[in-house]
Design a protein around this motif. Structure first.
Motif, PDB file in Angstrom:
ATOM      1  N   VAL A 194       0.902  -1.115  -0.210  1.00 36.58           N
ATOM      2  CA  VAL A 194      -0.108   0.130  -0.034  1.00 36.58           C
ATOM      3  C   VAL A 194       0.991   1.396   0.088  1.00 36.58           C
ATOM      4  CG1 VAL A 194      -1.966  -1.104   1.200  1.00 36.58           C
ATOM      5  CG2 VAL A 194      -0.233  -0.009   2.747  1.00 36.58           C
ATOM      6  N   SER A 195       0.462   2.278  -0.467  1.00 39.48           N
ATOM      7  CA  SER A 195       0.977   3.531  -0.402  1.00 39.48           C
ATOM      8  C   SER A 195       1.571   3.951   0.898  1.00 39.48           C
ATOM      9  CB  SER A 195       0.117   4.687  -0.802  1.00 39.48           C
ATOM     10  OG  SER A 195       0.992   5.809  -0.927  1.00 39.48           O
ATOM     11  N   GLY A 196       2.924   4.312   0.989  1.00 42.17           N
ATOM     12  CA  GLY A 196       3.734   4.557   2.240  1.00 42.17           C
ATOM     13  C   GLY A 196       3.569   6.078   2.695  1.00 42.17           C
ATOM     14  N   GLY A 197       2.716   6.798   1.901  1.00 43.40           N
ATOM     15  CA  GLY A 197       2.550   8.169   2.444  1.00 43.40           C
ATOM     16  C   GLY A 197       3.340   9.443   1.532  1.00 43.40           C
ATOM     17  N   ARG A 198       3.637   8.989   0.411  1.00 45.81           N
ATOM     18  CA  ARG A 198       4.196   9.667  -0.700  1.00 45.81           C
ATOM     19  C   ARG A 198       4.180   8.942  -2.035  1.00 45.81           C
ATOM     20  NH1 ARG A 198      10.172  11.643   2.172  1.00 45.81           N
ATOM     21  NH2 ARG A 198       9.220  12.628   3.878  1.00 45.81           N
ATOM     22  N   ARG A 199       4.248   9.643  -3.104  1.00 44.77           N
ATOM     23  CA  ARG A 199       4.228   8.835  -4.319  1.00 44.77           C
ATOM     24  C   ARG A 199       5.707   8.420  -4.439  1.00 44.77           C
ATOM     25  NH1 ARG A 199       1.795  14.266  -7.305  1.00 44.77           N
ATOM     26  NH2 ARG A 199      -0.508  13.902  -6.626  1.00 44.77           N
ATOM     27  N   GLY A 200       5.707   7.221  -5.131  1.00 36.31           N
ATOM     28  CA  GLY A 200       7.069   6.620  -5.188  1.00 36.31           C
ATOM     29  C   GLY A 200       7.539   5.931  -3.887  1.00 36.31           C
ATOM     30  N   PHE A 201       6.727   5.824  -2.933  1.00 38.13           N
ATOM     31  CA  PHE A 201       7.017   4.842  -1.769  1.00 38.13           C
ATOM     32  C   PHE A 201       5.902   4.139  -1.217  1.00 38.13           C
ATOM     33  CE2 PHE A 201       7.466   5.122   3.094  1.00 38.13           C
ATOM     34  CZ  PHE A 201       8.393   4.092   3.115  1.00 38.13           C
ATOM     35  N   ASP A 202       6.098   2.728  -1.267  1.00 36.60           N
ATOM     36  CA  ASP A 202       5.203   1.939  -0.881  1.00 36.60           C
ATOM     37  C   ASP A 202       5.702   1.186   0.187  1.00 36.60           C
ATOM     38  OD1 ASP A 202       3.624   2.596  -2.877  1.00 36.60           O
ATOM     39  OD2 ASP A 202       3.269   0.700  -3.800  1.00 36.60           O
ATOM     40  N   LEU A 203       4.492   0.699   1.153  1.00 35.00           N
ATOM     41  CA  LEU A 203       4.831  -0.365   2.346  1.00 35.00           C
ATOM     42  C   LEU A 203       4.320  -1.681   2.225  1.00 35.00           C
ATOM     43  CD1 LEU A 203       3.920   2.290   4.980  1.00 35.00           C
ATOM     44  CD2 LEU A 203       6.125   1.679   4.280  1.00 35.00           C
ATOM     45  N   GLU A 204       5.108  -2.591   2.219  1.00 33.59           N
ATOM     46  CA  GLU A 204       4.728  -4.113   2.330  1.00 33.59           C
ATOM     47  C   GLU A 204       4.435  -4.643   3.414  1.00 33.59           C
ATOM     48  OE1 GLU A 204       6.421  -8.075   0.264  1.00 33.59           O
ATOM     49  OE2 GLU A 204       7.670  -6.617   0.121  1.00 33.59           O
ATOM     50  N   LEU A 205       3.387  -5.394   3.611  1.00 33.63           N
ATOM     51  CA  LEU A 205       2.983  -5.674   4.924  1.00 33.63           C
ATOM     52  C   LEU A 205       1.828  -6.966   4.721  1.00 33.63           C
ATOM     53  CD1 LEU A 205       0.675  -2.949   7.357  1.00 33.63           C
ATOM     54  CD2 LEU A 205       1.261  -3.107   4.726  1.00 33.63           C
ATOM     55  N   ALA A 206       1.770  -7.748   5.784  1.00 30.25           N
ATOM     56  CA  ALA A 206       0.728  -8.734   6.015  1.00 30.25           C
ATOM     57  C   ALA A 206      -0.701  -7.944   5.843  1.00 30.25           C
ATOM     58  CB  ALA A 206       0.785  -9.452   7.086  1.00 30.25           C
ATOM     59  N   PRO A 207      -1.821  -8.363   5.294  1.00 25.20           N
ATOM     60  CA  PRO A 207      -3.097  -8.072   5.199  1.00 25.20           C
ATOM     61  C   PRO A 207      -3.839  -7.860   6.665  1.00 25.20           C
ATOM     62  CG  PRO A 207      -2.851  -9.425   3.499  1.00 25.20           C
ATOM     63  CD  PRO A 207      -1.473  -9.735   4.379  1.00 25.20           C
ATOM     64  N   GLY A 208      -3.353  -9.151   7.427  1.00 19.36           N
ATOM     65  CA  GLY A 208      -4.146  -8.911   8.731  1.00 19.36           C
ATOM     66  C   GLY A 208      -3.363  -7.775   9.717  1.00 19.36           C
ATOM     67  N   ASP A 209      -2.184  -7.584   9.253  1.00 16.51           N
ATOM     68  CA  ASP A 209      -1.605  -6.316  10.046  1.00 16.51           C
ATOM     69  C   ASP A 209      -2.071  -4.889   9.741  1.00 16.51           C
ATOM     70  OD1 ASP A 209       0.067  -8.290  11.697  1.00 16.51           O
ATOM     71  OD2 ASP A 209       1.774  -7.875  10.378  1.00 16.51           O
ATOM     72  N   LEU A 210      -2.386  -4.918   8.320  1.00 11.01           N
ATOM     73  CA  LEU A 210      -3.029  -3.854   7.821  1.00 11.01           C
ATOM     74  C   LEU A 210      -4.177  -3.270   8.595  1.00 11.01           C
ATOM     75  CD1 LEU A 210      -3.136  -1.180   5.940  1.00 11.01           C
ATOM     76  CD2 LEU A 210      -3.854  -2.514   4.074  1.00 11.01           C
ATOM     77  N   LEU A 211      -5.198  -4.467   8.608  1.00 13.17           N
ATOM     78  CA  LEU A 211      -6.320  -4.618   9.306  1.00 13.17           C
ATOM     79  C   LEU A 211      -6.501  -4.146  10.701  1.00 13.17           C
ATOM     80  CD1 LEU A 211      -8.478  -7.519   7.599  1.00 13.17           C
ATOM     81  CD2 LEU A 211      -8.669  -4.759   6.863  1.00 13.17           C
ATOM     82  N   ALA A 212      -5.448  -4.804  11.412  1.00 13.32           N
ATOM     83  CA  ALA A 212      -5.280  -4.191  12.710  1.00 13.32           C
ATOM     84  C   ALA A 212      -4.985  -2.958  12.945  1.00 13.32           C
ATOM     85  CB  ALA A 212      -4.271  -5.192  13.472  1.00 13.32           C
ATOM     86  N   VAL A 213      -4.112  -2.424  12.326  1.00 10.29           N
ATOM     87  CA  VAL A 213      -3.559  -0.993  12.497  1.00 10.29           C
ATOM     88  C   VAL A 213      -4.614  -0.130  11.966  1.00 10.29           C
ATOM     89  CG1 VAL A 213      -2.229  -0.619  10.317  1.00 10.29           C
ATOM     90  CG2 VAL A 213      -1.392   0.324  12.530  1.00 10.29           C
ATOM     91  N   THR A 214      -5.517  -0.307  11.234  1.00 11.66           N
ATOM     92  CA  THR A 214      -6.593   0.588  10.568  1.00 11.66           C
ATOM     93  C   THR A 214      -7.936   0.291  11.261  1.00 11.66           C
ATOM     94  OG1 THR A 214      -6.993  -0.753   8.776  1.00 11.66           O
ATOM     95  CG2 THR A 214      -5.355   0.893   8.460  1.00 11.66           C
ATOM     96  N   LYS A 215      -7.825  -0.934  11.946  1.00 10.85           N
ATOM     97  CA  LYS A 215      -9.180  -1.210  12.677  1.00 10.85           C
ATOM     98  C   LYS A 215     -10.298  -1.641  11.620  1.00 10.85           C
ATOM     99  CE  LYS A 215      -8.701   0.950  17.052  1.00 10.85           C
ATOM    100  NZ  LYS A 215      -7.299   1.504  17.000  1.00 10.85           N
ATOM    101  N   GLY A 216      -9.734  -1.931  10.693  1.00  6.76           N
ATOM    102  CA  GLY A 216     -10.491  -2.136   9.289  1.00  6.76           C
ATOM    103  C   GLY A 216     -11.056  -3.832   9.226  1.00  6.76           C
ATOM    104  N   SER A 217     -11.805  -3.905   8.062  1.00  7.40           N
ATOM    105  CA  SER A 217     -12.409  -5.270   7.935  1.00  7.40           C
ATOM    106  C   SER A 217     -12.414  -5.580   6.342  1.00  7.40           C
ATOM    107  CB  SER A 217     -13.549  -5.363   8.286  1.00  7.40           C
ATOM    108  OG  SER A 217     -14.653  -4.442   7.271  1.00  7.40           O
ATOM    109  N   TYR A 218     -12.347  -6.809   6.034  1.00  9.09           N
ATOM    110  CA  TYR A 218     -12.484  -7.377   4.718  1.00  9.09           C
ATOM    111  C   TYR A 218     -13.785  -7.202   4.155  1.00  9.09           C
ATOM    112  CZ  TYR A 218      -7.909 -10.124   4.905  1.00  9.09           C
ATOM    113  OH  TYR A 218      -6.575 -10.256   5.233  1.00  9.09           O
ATOM    114  N   GLY A 219     -13.710  -7.052   2.816  1.00 10.23           N
ATOM    115  CA  GLY A 219     -15.011  -6.997   1.954  1.00 10.23           C
ATOM    116  C   GLY A 219     -14.760  -7.043   0.598  1.00 10.23           C
TER     117      GLY A 219
END
Length: 165
Positions: free
Chosen positions: A135-160
């Motif tokens: 996912v984007s890391g907060g700048r154009r030209g900068f991405d972050l690679e992480l586990a989907p479950g960790d992304l959901l945990a840190v954003t308090k998100g859900s799958y859909g």
């Protein structure tokens, strides 16, 4: 703990991930200012299949608020499906200036992590098929690679199921 590479920028997203103790890998590339298809550029420059690179899109819903949909860069966001996941019937993409103001990031670099205004977040279920996504890391030209479950945990998100195409 976070895996850092030399020269990786510090952004609100990296700070949040480090504080949360979430492992991520930063990926930087030289963004071409003439390019407006940021996701295709990231896939090409990083040599990673587009299905593993996800774009962050802010919407407004008839349920009375904003939300975040995260879908693969080679897909389209299903606005009706995202609206339903956020408790509404209709959604539309937020005005880019509003998205920048609420997220604290520039369009093309909006990260789902570390936004100024945390919003309800839905990650397309296709992400669950990968050990890691980008996912984007907060700048154009900068991405972050992480586990989907960790992304959901840190954003308090859900799958859909929120993508088309």
């Amino acid at each position: 703990m976070a895996k850092k590479s030399s020269g990786a920028p510090t952004t609100a997203a990296t700070v949040v991930l480090q504080r949360a103790g979430i492992r991520f890998t930063p990926h930087s590339y030289a963004h071409d200012p003439a390019v407006t298809d940021f996701g295709a550029e990231a896939a090409r420059e990083l040599g990673i299949e587009a299905a593993r690179i996800f774009k962050t899109l802010m919407v407004t819903t008839d349920a009375g608020g904003f939300g975040i949909g995260i879908v693969p860069v080679d897909s389209l966001l299903d606005l009706k499906a995202l609206a339903a996941a956020l408790g509404g019937k209709k959604a539309e993409l937020a005005d880019p200036k509003v998205a920048e103001r609420k997220s604290g990031y520039v369009v093309g670099g909006i990260s789902p992590v570390g936004q100024k205004t945390p919003l309800p977040t839905v990650l397309d279920e296709s992400a669950a098929g990968f050990e890691t996504i980008l996912v984007s890391g907060g700048r154009r030209g900068f991405d972050l690679e992480l586990a989907p479950g960790d992304l959901l945990a840190v954003t308090k998100g859900s799958y859909g199921s929120i993508r088309r195409g």
